[in-house]
Design a protein around this motif. Structure first.
Motif, short mmCIF file in Angstrom:
data_model
loop_
_atom_site.label_atom_id
_atom_site.label_comp_id
_atom_site.label_asym_id
_atom_site.label_seq_id
_atom_site.Cartn_x
_atom_site.Cartn_y
_atom_site.Cartn_z
N LEU A 164 -10.64 -2.22 7.01
CA LEU A 164 -9.23 -2.32 7.03
C LEU A 164 -8.19 -2.85 6.72
CD1 LEU A 164 -7.88 0.72 9.19
CD2 LEU A 164 -7.87 0.81 6.92
N PHE A 165 -8.09 -4.05 7.33
CA PHE A 165 -7.17 -5.12 7.17
C PHE A 165 -7.36 -5.71 5.33
CE2 PHE A 165 -6.28 -9.68 8.02
CZ PHE A 165 -4.99 -9.03 8.57
N THR A 166 -9.08 -5.88 5.72
CA THR A 166 -9.20 -6.86 3.81
C THR A 166 -8.57 -5.98 3.19
OG1 THR A 166 -10.99 -7.50 5.68
CG2 THR A 166 -11.21 -7.62 2.97
N THR A 167 -9.10 -4.67 3.07
CA THR A 167 -9.11 -3.39 1.24
C THR A 167 -7.65 -3.10 1.73
OG1 THR A 167 -9.87 -1.42 2.96
CG2 THR A 167 -11.26 -3.02 1.85
N GLN A 168 -6.54 -3.66 2.64
CA GLN A 168 -5.36 -3.44 2.40
C GLN A 168 -4.46 -4.03 1.35
OE1 GLN A 168 -3.82 -2.50 7.01
NE2 GLN A 168 -3.91 -0.91 7.06
N HIS A 169 -5.31 -5.67 1.81
CA HIS A 169 -4.18 -6.08 0.45
C HIS A 169 -5.23 -6.66 -0.28
CE1 HIS A 169 -2.52 -10.13 0.64
NE2 HIS A 169 -1.48 -9.37 1.28
N THR B 55 -0.82 -4.94 -1.87
CA THR B 55 -0.43 -3.59 -1.03
C THR B 55 0.61 -3.10 -1.77
OG1 THR B 55 1.91 -4.35 0.00
CG2 THR B 55 -0.41 -5.54 0.75
N GLY B 56 -0.23 -1.43 -1.36
CA GLY B 56 1.00 -0.24 -1.85
C GLY B 56 0.26 0.56 -2.99
N TYR C 236 -1.04 2.57 -5.79
CA TYR C 236 -2.43 3.12 -5.92
C TYR C 236 -2.20 4.40 -7.28
CZ TYR C 236 0.59 6.63 -4.88
OH TYR C 236 1.73 7.66 -4.51
N ASP C 237 -3.24 4.54 -8.11
CA ASP C 237 -3.34 5.34 -9.10
C ASP C 237 -2.35 4.63 -10.17
OD1 ASP C 237 -5.13 7.20 -7.72
OD2 ASP C 237 -3.27 9.35 -7.94
N GLY C 238 -2.85 3.02 -10.19
CA GLY C 238 -1.27 2.43 -11.25
C GLY C 238 -0.20 2.05 -10.73
N LYS C 239 0.54 2.85 -9.72
CA LYS C 239 1.76 2.57 -9.59
C LYS C 239 1.62 1.24 -8.83
CE LYS C 239 3.07 6.31 -8.37
NZ LYS C 239 1.76 7.36 -9.19
N GLY D 208 8.12 -6.56 -2.35
CA GLY D 208 7.98 -7.03 -1.43
C GLY D 208 6.76 -7.39 -1.00
N THR D 209 5.84 -7.67 -1.71
CA THR D 209 5.14 -8.21 -0.91
C THR D 209 3.89 -9.45 -2.21
OG1 THR D 209 1.70 -7.40 -0.69
CG2 THR D 209 3.61 -6.04 -2.35
N GLU D 210 3.32 -9.77 -1.06
CA GLU D 210 2.56 -11.10 -2.32
C GLU D 210 1.76 -10.00 -3.68
OE1 GLU D 210 1.27 -10.79 0.61
OE2 GLU D 210 0.77 -13.12 1.06
N LEU D 211 2.13 -11.14 -5.19
CA LEU D 211 1.93 -10.48 -6.39
C LEU D 211 0.34 -11.08 -6.90
CD1 LEU D 211 5.06 -10.63 -7.70
CD2 LEU D 211 3.68 -8.66 -6.53
N VAL D 212 -0.67 -10.99 -7.81
CA VAL D 212 -1.84 -11.08 -7.87
C VAL D 212 -1.58 -10.87 -9.23
CG1 VAL D 212 -2.78 -9.08 -7.15
CG2 VAL D 212 -4.46 -10.92 -7.74
N LEU D 213 -2.00 -12.15 -10.49
CA LEU D 213 -2.67 -11.67 -11.80
C LEU D 213 -3.73 -11.80 -12.25
CD1 LEU D 213 -0.66 -11.41 -14.51
CD2 LEU D 213 -1.87 -14.32 -14.65
N GLU D 214 -4.23 -10.65 -12.83
CA GLU D 214 -5.64 -10.89 -13.10
C GLU D 214 -5.88 -10.99 -14.66
OE1 GLU D 214 -7.33 -7.09 -11.85
OE2 GLU D 214 -6.34 -7.15 -10.30
N GLN D 215 -6.95 -11.62 -15.20
CA GLN D 215 -7.23 -11.33 -16.08
C GLN D 215 -7.97 -9.88 -17.27
OE1 GLN D 215 -10.03 -14.03 -17.09
NE2 GLN D 215 -11.07 -13.22 -19.43
#
Ligand code: AMP
Length: 391
Positions: free
Chosen positions: A103-108, A152-153, A155-158, A180-187
């Motif tokens: 859970l902890f892993t997939t929440q982020h 985090t947070g 879903y469905d493209g939000k 208010g959470t970290e951001l990640v950029l994906e190719q």
């Protein structure tokens, strides 16, 4: 197979969350002889309607979670954003074979991507984005388009922004930073298809995977699952191998749904994981020897996992609020026509939700057919989904 922690029929299974996934677990589990208690804030929730009992309380109510623990021989959850305090309490005071680690892993998203990579499985190239400057650098490295996501947070493209040029960087960073959470950029992966594989693992370490589902999204909501997926045997095998590898390396107990992109040259990248039954696995209800719900219960109860073999071609279509009425009318008309052996056999599942809203998932329909083409023709001919040609 050891008999340790084997939860036998007659026992009570507690489900955190009372939505449709919990409902379908409970419906299946009752047929297997289990009892159910669920916790959900909405009275008469989809799962509450079919469980022995519903505790009506917010998901983060430690007091009510404790009550759930007292009443249950084993606890599972039907969504991944379980409150950390509640998860810890349940692990301490009850038996939660799925544990809180997955859970902890997939929440982020960042933790999840690192865990997938550590399992030696490929994800789309990504970078953590702490500043707008970092976003500028990373987007220059990946090229446009690229996809900025909240860790985090979402879903469905939000919580996502597809960046198309430099000019969007500041606004995208400012907007998504508000979460208010970290951001990640994906190719951006120019995929040919999106697929998913659901893998099950029990505490003894047995693993089984379900056949690959090909998934079509509309407005970021799952619209169709097509099985068998229209990919080569080699790619299907590789996708199942990757899902099994993730289940093994992440020591999953229960189900993990692994969503992937397939590129035109046959590369596979994992997009994200869900540690629970998944919408793209609803096709298994009539189309496989064993449904994802039965397999999940078998896994958490430490029973032997059962055959996942596919019995028929199938297309699963989600039924959103706007689809319910026209679909019921169409099925009634089909039944009135009285064909004895229709080429496409529709199996409708409705979730018992009180309020029907636009884009709310109210049910799904599994279309069993000789071929996926015939089932897709049925969807087009229905004219209900307004998405002809999306196939
Ligand atoms: P997600 O919330 O990560 O499941 O993303 C929602 C949808 O956005 C996916 O099902 C894809 O259709 C699309 N998407 C997300 N990430 C990417 C990516 N890196 N490249 C291309 N499309 C993406």
């Amino acid at each position: 197979m050891s008999a340790t922690n084997r939860i036998l029929p007659g026992s009570t299974i507690g489900i955190l969350g009372g939505g449709q996934l919990g409902r379908m677990l409970a419906l299946q589990g009752r047929a297997m002889g289990y009892r159910f208690v669920t916790l959900d804030p909405t009275p008469d929730a989809p799962c509450g309607q079919v469980a022995d009992e519903q505790l009506v309380a917010p998901y983060d109510s430690v007091e009510e979670a404790r009550k759930l623990a007292t009443q249950s021989d084993v606890i599972t959850y039907e969504f991944e954003n379980v409150d950390a305090d509640v998860a810890a309490l349940l692990e301490r005071e009850s038996y939660v074979p799925q544990g809180s680690k997955l859970l902890f892993t997939t929440q982020h998203r960042l933790r999840e991507k690192r865990a997938i990579e550590a399992a030696d499985v490929k994800v789309a190239p990504y970078r953590e984005i702490p500043t707008a400057e970092a976003l500028r650098e990373a987007s220059a490295a990946f090229g446009f388009p690229c996809v900025l996501k909240t860790a985090t947070g979402g879903y469905d493209g939000k919580g996502q922004w597809v960046l198309r040029s430099d000019s969007e960087i500041d606004e995208a960073f400012a907007t998504l930073s508000k979460a208010g959470t970290e951001l990640v950029l994906e190719q951006f992966i120019h995929f040919e298809r999106e697929i998913s594989v659901i893998a099950a693992r029990n505490p003894d370490g047995d693993i089984r995977t379900f056949p690959v589902s090909e998934n079509v999204h509309v407005n970021n909501i799952l619209h169709l699952s097509i099985v068998p997926a229209r990919i080569t045997q080699d790619i299907a095998q590789e996708a199942e191998r990757m899902a099994a590898q993730i289940a093994k390396q992440l020591e999953v107990v229960g189900l993990v749904a692994v969503e992937m992109f397939v590129t035109p040259d046959g590369q596979l990248y994992v997009n994200e994981l869900a540690p629970r039954p998944h919408n793209s696995g609803h096709y298994t209800m009539e189309a496989c020897h064993t449904s994802q719900f039965e397999q999940h219960l078998r896994a958490i109860c430490n029973l032997p996992l059962a055959s996942t073999a596919l019995l028929t071609s199938v297309v699963m279509v989600n039924v959103l609020g706007q689809h319910v009425e026209p679909l019921l009318a169409m099925l009634a008309a089909e039944e009135a026509a009285g064909e004895q052996q229709p080429r496409v056999v529709p199996k409708l599942h409705l979730y018992g939700k009180q309020e029907s809203k636009h884009n709310r998932k109210m049910g799904h329909i599994n279309l069993l057919a000789e071929s996926v083409e015939e089932a897709l023709d049925w969807v087009d001919a229905a004219g209900i989904w307004q998405t002809e040609g999306i196939r």
